[in-house]
Design a protein around this motif. Structure first.
Motif, PDB file in Angstrom:
ATOM      1  N   THR A   1       0.989  -1.112   0.376  1.00 58.54           N
ATOM      2  CA  THR A   1       0.279   0.008   0.021  1.00 58.54           C
ATOM      3  C   THR A   1       1.059   1.209   0.288  1.00 58.54           C
ATOM      4  N   LEU A   2       1.902   1.417   0.873  1.00 63.01           N
ATOM      5  CA  LEU A   2       2.452   2.641   0.825  1.00 63.01           C
ATOM      6  C   LEU A   2       3.829   2.355  -0.479  1.00 63.01           C
ATOM      7  N   TRP A   3       3.941   1.546  -1.227  1.00 58.09           N
ATOM      8  CA  TRP A   3       5.156   1.335  -2.477  1.00 58.09           C
ATOM      9  C   TRP A   3       4.378   1.939  -2.762  1.00 58.09           C
ATOM     10  N   PHE A   4       2.743   1.995  -2.669  1.00 54.26           N
ATOM     11  CA  PHE A   4       1.765   2.732  -4.198  1.00 54.26           C
ATOM     12  C   PHE A   4       1.346   3.769  -4.211  1.00 54.26           C
ATOM     13  N   VAL A   5       1.407   4.137  -2.836  1.00 60.42           N
ATOM     14  CA  VAL A   5       1.422   5.750  -3.197  1.00 60.42           C
ATOM     15  C   VAL A   5       2.990   6.399  -2.999  1.00 60.42           C
ATOM     16  N   ARG A   6       4.321   5.495  -2.611  1.00 63.08           N
ATOM     17  CA  ARG A   6       4.908   6.178  -3.705  1.00 63.08           C
ATOM     18  C   ARG A   6       5.440   6.462  -4.921  1.00 63.08           C
ATOM     19  N   GLN A   7       4.392   5.738  -5.121  1.00 63.80           N
ATOM     20  CA  GLN A   7       4.868   5.459  -7.406  1.00 63.80           C
ATOM     21  C   GLN A   7       3.919   6.556  -7.147  1.00 63.80           C
ATOM     22  N   LYS A   8       2.699   6.893  -6.968  1.00 61.88           N
ATOM     23  CA  LYS A   8       1.987   7.964  -8.007  1.00 61.88           C
ATOM     24  C   LYS A   8       2.636   9.093  -7.330  1.00 61.88           C
ATOM     25  N   ARG A   9       3.527   9.002  -6.068  1.00 62.20           N
ATOM     26  CA  ARG A   9       4.626  10.183  -5.921  1.00 62.20           C
ATOM     27  C   ARG A   9       5.620  10.593  -7.145  1.00 62.20           C
TER      28      ARG A   9
ATOM     29  N   LEU B   1      14.826  20.394  10.778  1.00 67.86           N
ATOM     30  CA  LEU B   1      13.530  21.324  10.635  1.00 67.86           C
ATOM     31  C   LEU B   1      13.050  22.461   9.845  1.00 67.86           C
ATOM     32  N   LYS B   2      14.064  21.525   8.072  1.00 71.81           N
ATOM     33  CA  LYS B   2      13.475  22.042   7.011  1.00 71.81           C
ATOM     34  C   LYS B   2      12.003  21.534   6.903  1.00 71.81           C
ATOM     35  N   CYS B   3      11.958  19.876   7.364  1.00 76.33           N
ATOM     36  CA  CYS B   3      10.851  19.639   6.917  1.00 76.33           C
ATOM     37  C   CYS B   3       8.954  19.541   7.046  1.00 76.33           C
ATOM     38  N   ILE B   4       8.331  19.282   5.354  1.00 74.74           N
ATOM     39  CA  ILE B   4       7.642  20.522   5.166  1.00 74.74           C
ATOM     40  C   ILE B   4       6.071  18.947   5.485  1.00 74.74           C
ATOM     41  N   ARG B   5       6.714  17.878   6.266  1.00 75.60           N
ATOM     42  CA  ARG B   5       5.777  17.126   6.586  1.00 75.60           C
ATOM     43  C   ARG B   5       4.748  16.383   5.238  1.00 75.60           C
ATOM     44  N   CYS B   6       5.577  15.704   4.870  1.00 74.56           N
ATOM     45  CA  CYS B   6       4.714  15.207   3.674  1.00 74.56           C
ATOM     46  C   CYS B   6       4.694  13.633   3.276  1.00 74.56           C
ATOM     47  N   GLY B   7       5.647  13.165   4.420  1.00 69.11           N
ATOM     48  CA  GLY B   7       5.476  11.804   4.597  1.00 69.11           C
ATOM     49  C   GLY B   7       6.370  10.657   3.235  1.00 69.11           C
ATOM     50  N   ALA B   8       6.804  11.617   1.940  1.00 66.89           N
ATOM     51  CA  ALA B   8       7.486  10.583   1.591  1.00 66.89           C
ATOM     52  C   ALA B   8       8.179  10.166   1.784  1.00 66.89           C
ATOM     53  N   CYS B   9       8.983  10.023   3.095  1.00 69.92           N
ATOM     54  CA  CYS B   9      10.048   9.615   3.681  1.00 69.92           C
ATOM     55  C   CYS B   9      10.385   8.137   3.630  1.00 69.92           C
ATOM     56  N   MET B  10       8.272   8.676   4.323  1.00 67.22           N
ATOM     57  CA  MET B  10       8.013   7.011   5.315  1.00 67.22           C
ATOM     58  C   MET B  10       6.888   6.075   4.248  1.00 67.22           C
TER      59      MET B  10
END
Lengths: 463, 199
Positions: free
Chosen positions: A32-40, A308-317
């Motif tokens: 499921t998460l890899w699917f989101v990564r691919q959409k990214r 501290l630059k993080c914009i909380r997108c969650g791509a790294c997860m």
């Protein structure tokens, strides 16, 4: 960890073990998460300037960090001119006290809250509930985990670890939906009705902040569901909580960050709503709480300030091979995954000493990060800081020391290699047993007869 | 020392030497009108919006009357449609808008790359309206489409200042349940975009 005598919350490895007991679920979670990564990826590849955009965003954030004092005071002044009350909170307790104070003055106990990782970091809900405030999370995923009495397991997809059948059951129990109905469309509609009633009857709305513009004093809040806006526009009091690093210099910089945020998060071109709150509507109170909670301290660390630059997108997860297979709760911190693992030890080194080790250091997180945080380098640097400060387990420390001893002595290294190869070939049970932590969840490889060094010396002579 | 002073003092002590802001003007783009219309249309459709090309205000009014026949509660705030649909006068309490079936509003402009429409409180009647209504219809002129968000903010800088403004891109949605996309989370369940050409 073992370095401390007192018992502590379970560490990442133990919690990941629990998650890994259900292999089918782990596979599903991973996919499921890899699917989101691919959409990214698909969304990013449609922007010819993508890499340039990331670099620009990173540089803007660098400028923000290098000039934060000015931007914060400028933002405060502008916001005050806009009729907004600005509060400063040194830490989580300060923040919770301020928010409760504002609510208390209204004499109201019904509060709606849209997604804010900062309030998760500060454990605002627990605090408010203890003060008798009835606070309801209105993001669907957050409402689900709130009903279940859990923290979110992902910063953008809070209930990504829940199956629809389980959500159906949860809604049956709490919202009275028919037993056995687990259709997402149906469940989302039930949540809409349930939460609409809350929106209509809650005079106080708490939101997070995605970006705060120093130049204009406005804040931008992004949602897909429309829950932040429904809460705020129907409330008499709007409380927006933000970490001090959410500042950006000028409004035009929103163009850079809003182009990156949703594409990095879910592969959408933009969230459905990107609302710019500059002034409260007539008769409405608007409060902004600026929260430090360790950020100004981190600013002084050259190695770790970039987090501290993080914009909380969650791509790294979504891209992290460890996160995808261990689940968000294994990180025992409000923000899971790679970014959480470099933020958490800055707040509490002892409690979060295990997190920088929950990584293969593959670097995928740094490659997808829209503001180019050197996440995997920081994970590596945290390990050294933790070892220096005595927060690494004895097993790991002894192992590393032993390895360093052997690796710095070529003769001993060759001898140990030969011994190791002999044992694994003729007495494999001496290695393939439960006493060897390296053997856990791994098959030990078949050892070759000779080492590369031996092979090379032989073949070099021949040629 | 107050929290404010303490935080600011700590920041002053710890912030690194100033680095310059990067130039972002080279990121702005312009595109042909047709390209922008087609990009905007395909992106908005892909995120669940319905794009209805209309060559006149009459055509928009006709579409609305067939798609949302009375007794649907319609709030029209588009001046140009006043001849067909009376302009609504809103009550002070936004909670009264809960029963609105359709809100008809005019966006300032749209963004091709992401299907978003920019609208500010000047055209919202009430800030709650586009979020609380069941169905939302926005009118945007086909000439008023910019390529990217960079162009959008350049345009916003030249327009009248706003107190509240929002980009709306499609209907409200959620994928929180097993990543299954559901349109109509808390905000409008559908978004109809009238793309007006001509006058």
């Amino acid at each position: 960890m073992e370095a401390t005598a007192e018992p502590k919350t379970k560490d990442h490895a133990t919690l990941a073990d629990t998650f890994n007991k259900d292999e089918a679920r782990v596979d599903w979670h991973d996919k499921t998460l890899w699917f989101v990564r691919q959409k990214r990826d698909k969304a990013a590849w449609q922007i010819p300037d993508w890499e340039h955009l990331r670099e620009t965003a990173s540089q803007i954030k660098h400028n923000v960090l290098s000039n934060l004092h000015h931007y914060l005071t400028q933002f405060e002044k502008q916001a005050q001119q806009n009729g907004v009350t600005v509060h400063w909170a040194a830490d989580a307790e300060d923040h919770n006290r301020i928010v409760h104070g504002i609510i208390q003055k209204t004499g109201i106990t019904r509060v709606v809250k849209s997604k804010s990782m900062l309030t998760e970091e500060c454990h605002l809900n627990d605090y408010l509930v203890a003060q008798g405030i009835d606070v309801v999370d209105t993001d669907l995923g957050e409402r689900i985990v709130q009903l279940a009495g859990e923290p979110p397991s992902h910063i953008v997809l809070p209930c990504i670890h829940w199956k629809k059948e389980e959500i159906g059951q949860l809604f049956h129990k709490h919202l009275g939906t028919p037993e056995g109905n687990s259709d997402p469309q149906f469940l989302a509609a039930a949540a809409r009705v349930h939460l609409r009633e809350r929106f209509m009857t809650s005079p106080v709305a708490i939101t997070g902040v995605n970006f705060a513009v120093a130049e204009t004093g406005e804040i931008v809040v992004c949602t897909n569901e429309g829950n932040a806006d429904l809460g705020v526009q129907l409330a008499d009091v709007h409380i927006a909580c933000m970490g001090i690093e959410k500042i950006i210099p000028q409004r035009k910089h929103l163009g850079v960050f809003l182009r990156l945020l949703a594409r990095s998060a879910t592969g959408q071109p933009i969230t459905t709503y990107s609302s710019h709150f500059r002034k409260p509507r007539p008769g409405q109170q608007m409060h902004i709480v600026l929260v430090d909670n360790g950020r100004s301290e981190r600013l002084g660390s050259e190695d770790f300030r970039n987090a501290l630059k993080c914009i909380r997108c969650g791509a790294c997860m979504n891209t992290c091979p460890v996160y995808r297979r261990s689940g968000g709760h294994s990180y025992h911190y409000a923000i899971a995954g790679p970014i959480g693992s470099i933020l958490a030890p800055g707040l509490d080194m002892k409690k979060n000493a295990d997190l920088p080790f929950a990584s293969t250091l593959c670097g995928s997180c740094s490659n997808v990060c829209p503001v180019k945080i050197d996440i995997h380098d920081q994970l590596y640097k945290w390990r050294q800081v933790l070892a220096k400060n005595g927060y690494v387990s004895e097993t790991k420390k002894t192992g590393m020391k032993g390895m360093a001893f052997v690796l710095s002595r070529p003769g001993l290294y060759r001898f140990s290699g030969a011994v190791g190869r002999w044992f694994s070939r003729y007495l494999p049970f001496t290695m393939n047993n439960s006493l060897n932590p390296w053997y856990k969840q791994r098959e030990m490889p078949q050892a070759p007869k000779e080492s590369f060094g031996e092979w090379y010396r032989k073949n070099k002579k021949r040629s | 020392m107050s929290s404010r002073e303490q935080i600011l003092a700590n920041i002053k002590k710890n912030q690194p030497p100033v680095t310059p802001l990067p130039e972002i003007t080279q990121l702005t783009t312009s595109g042909l009108r047709e390209e922008k219309v087609s990009k905007f249309t395909s992106v908005l459709q892909a995120i669940g919006g319905q794009v209805v090309p209309a060559d006149s205000w009459d055509a928009i009014a006709a579409y609305v009357s067939t798609q949302f026949p009375s007794p649907a509660r319609t709030i029209n705030l588009v001046q140009e449609l006043a001849g067909h649909l009376p302009l609504a006068v809103l009550e002070k309490d936004p909670h009264q808008l809960e029963s609105v079936t359709l809100a008809l509003l005019k966006g300032h402009f749209a963004v091709a790359e992401n299907g978003a429409v920019w609208i500010t409180e000047a055209r919202l009647g009430d800030r709650a309206l586009p979020f609380i209504c069941e169905h939302l219809a926005l009118v945007v002129h086909a000439d008023a489409i910019v390529s990217t968000l960079h162009d959008a903010y350049e345009r916003i800088a030249n327009e009248a200042p706003y107190e509240f403004g929002t980009f709306i891109a499609g209907p409200s949605k959620t994928a929180d349940i097993e990543q299954s996309l559901v349109l109509g989370a808390h905000g409008a369940k559908t978004l109809t975009l009238f793309l007006l050409s001509g006058n």
